[in-house]
Scaffold this motif. Sequence first.
Motif, PDB file in Angstrom:
ATOM      1  N   PRO A  22       0.799  -1.235   0.000  1.00 56.29           N
ATOM      2  CA  PRO A  22       0.000   0.000   0.000  1.00 56.29           C
ATOM      3  C   PRO A  22       0.832   1.285   0.000  1.00 56.29           C
ATOM      4  N   PHE A  23       2.159   1.123  -0.013  1.00 53.99           N
ATOM      5  CA  PHE A  23       3.022   2.302   0.104  1.00 53.99           C
ATOM      6  C   PHE A  23       3.030   3.138  -1.169  1.00 53.99           C
ATOM      7  N   SER A  24       2.549   2.546  -2.269  1.00 56.30           N
ATOM      8  CA  SER A  24       2.481   3.270  -3.530  1.00 56.30           C
ATOM      9  C   SER A  24       1.277   4.198  -3.617  1.00 56.30           C
ATOM     10  N   ILE A  25       0.326   4.086  -2.676  1.00 55.66           N
ATOM     11  CA  ILE A  25      -0.805   5.021  -2.643  1.00 55.66           C
ATOM     12  C   ILE A  25      -0.239   6.433  -2.472  1.00 55.66           C
ATOM     13  N   GLY A  85     -11.933  11.737   1.656  1.00 64.63           N
ATOM     14  CA  GLY A  85     -11.245  11.600   0.380  1.00 64.63           C
ATOM     15  C   GLY A  85     -12.081  10.781  -0.577  1.00 64.63           C
ATOM     16  N   GLU A  86     -11.717  10.851  -1.843  1.00 61.05           N
ATOM     17  CA  GLU A  86     -12.435  10.096  -2.863  1.00 61.05           C
ATOM     18  C   GLU A  86     -12.233   8.598  -2.672  1.00 61.05           C
ATOM     19  N   ASN A  87     -13.105   7.807  -3.273  1.00 61.76           N
ATOM     20  CA  ASN A  87     -12.927   6.363  -3.273  1.00 61.76           C
ATOM     21  C   ASN A  87     -11.564   6.019  -3.868  1.00 61.76           C
ATOM     22  N   GLY A  88     -10.836   5.161  -3.185  1.00 57.59           N
ATOM     23  CA  GLY A  88      -9.523   4.776  -3.668  1.00 57.59           C
ATOM     24  C   GLY A  88      -8.389   5.671  -3.219  1.00 57.59           C
ATOM     25  N   SER A  89      -8.714   6.699  -2.420  1.00 57.18           N
ATOM     26  CA  SER A  89      -7.677   7.633  -1.972  1.00 57.18           C
ATOM     27  C   SER A  89      -6.784   7.027  -0.893  1.00 57.18           C
ATOM     28  N   GLY A  90      -7.267   6.004  -0.202  1.00 62.54           N
ATOM     29  CA  GLY A  90      -6.474   5.338   0.822  1.00 62.54           C
ATOM     30  C   GLY A  90      -6.957   5.549   2.240  1.00 62.54           C
ATOM     31  N   ILE A 117      -7.556  13.404   2.225  1.00 61.99           N
ATOM     32  CA  ILE A 117      -6.582  12.494   1.637  1.00 61.99           C
ATOM     33  C   ILE A 117      -6.727  12.517   0.122  1.00 61.99           C
ATOM     34  N   ASP A 118      -5.670  12.895  -0.573  1.00 60.61           N
ATOM     35  CA  ASP A 118      -5.672  12.893  -2.034  1.00 60.61           C
ATOM     36  C   ASP A 118      -4.234  12.732  -2.527  1.00 60.61           C
TER      37      ASP A 118
END
Length: 257
Positions: A38-41, A61-66, A219-220
């Motif tokens: 998950p560090f690439s988020i 944050g948006e869906n998939g933002s982490g 979060i973005d």
Amino acid sequence: MTNNRYEGVIKVNVFNTSQYILEVALNRDKVESFNEYPFSIPAIVKLNEIELHPHVTFFVGENGSGKSTLIEAIAVAFGLNPEGGSKHFTFSTENSHSELHRYLVLRKGIKRPRDSYFLRAESFYNVATNIEELGIGYVYSDKSLHHQSHGESFMSLFLHRFLGKGLYILDEPEAALSPMRQLSLISRIHELASNNSQFIIATHSPMLLSYPNSYIYNIDNNGINRIKYEDTDHFTITKNFFNHYKMMLNELMKLDE
């Protein structure tokens, strides 16, 4: 950021007596590669440390933002079940949580919560099933959680299982709640926060985000940054929609033509 003050798993701040978790930090020196999940988020790539509010901290944050990945990692790093529940819940239906928790450091105050709980909206059915199997449903309600609506079972959790003087980590608690029930949840959060409780909440709800005694982190791709309620997309988009809903609907439906 210098990481030497985060050596080890937990550092205790002796100057704060009312907050359970003061700060969440990423031990960046321990991360082998920021090119792997998950560090690439993007938000995790830029993560150093996050100061938490003594009572309520929101992540948006948006869906998939982490945000769910982060809040899950905080819960697991604290010792809570990845699928939800308290520290006493050990069941697992699918090992789907990330390894991020192994790289987080929780800096704590000197007090320890008397109660703790992790709610994941998407896996609460599994938690309710485990509650039935353990025969402890009476703690939550005099009626089986599986015999209540999704929203009713959530409220049973908030009203009867959350005891106060606790740390409560909630991932999208509004998912099953009507607007009226969301207002009830705000009231319950305030009641528990006044009873020495701390909340960490990932949410899409502009209603929950209105709770004033809190921090809000967006979060973005630019990272994790603290913002004002009025500057969140949740507030501005909802406000613009209600103020100009006919015009916005006309524009949206034109896009589908």
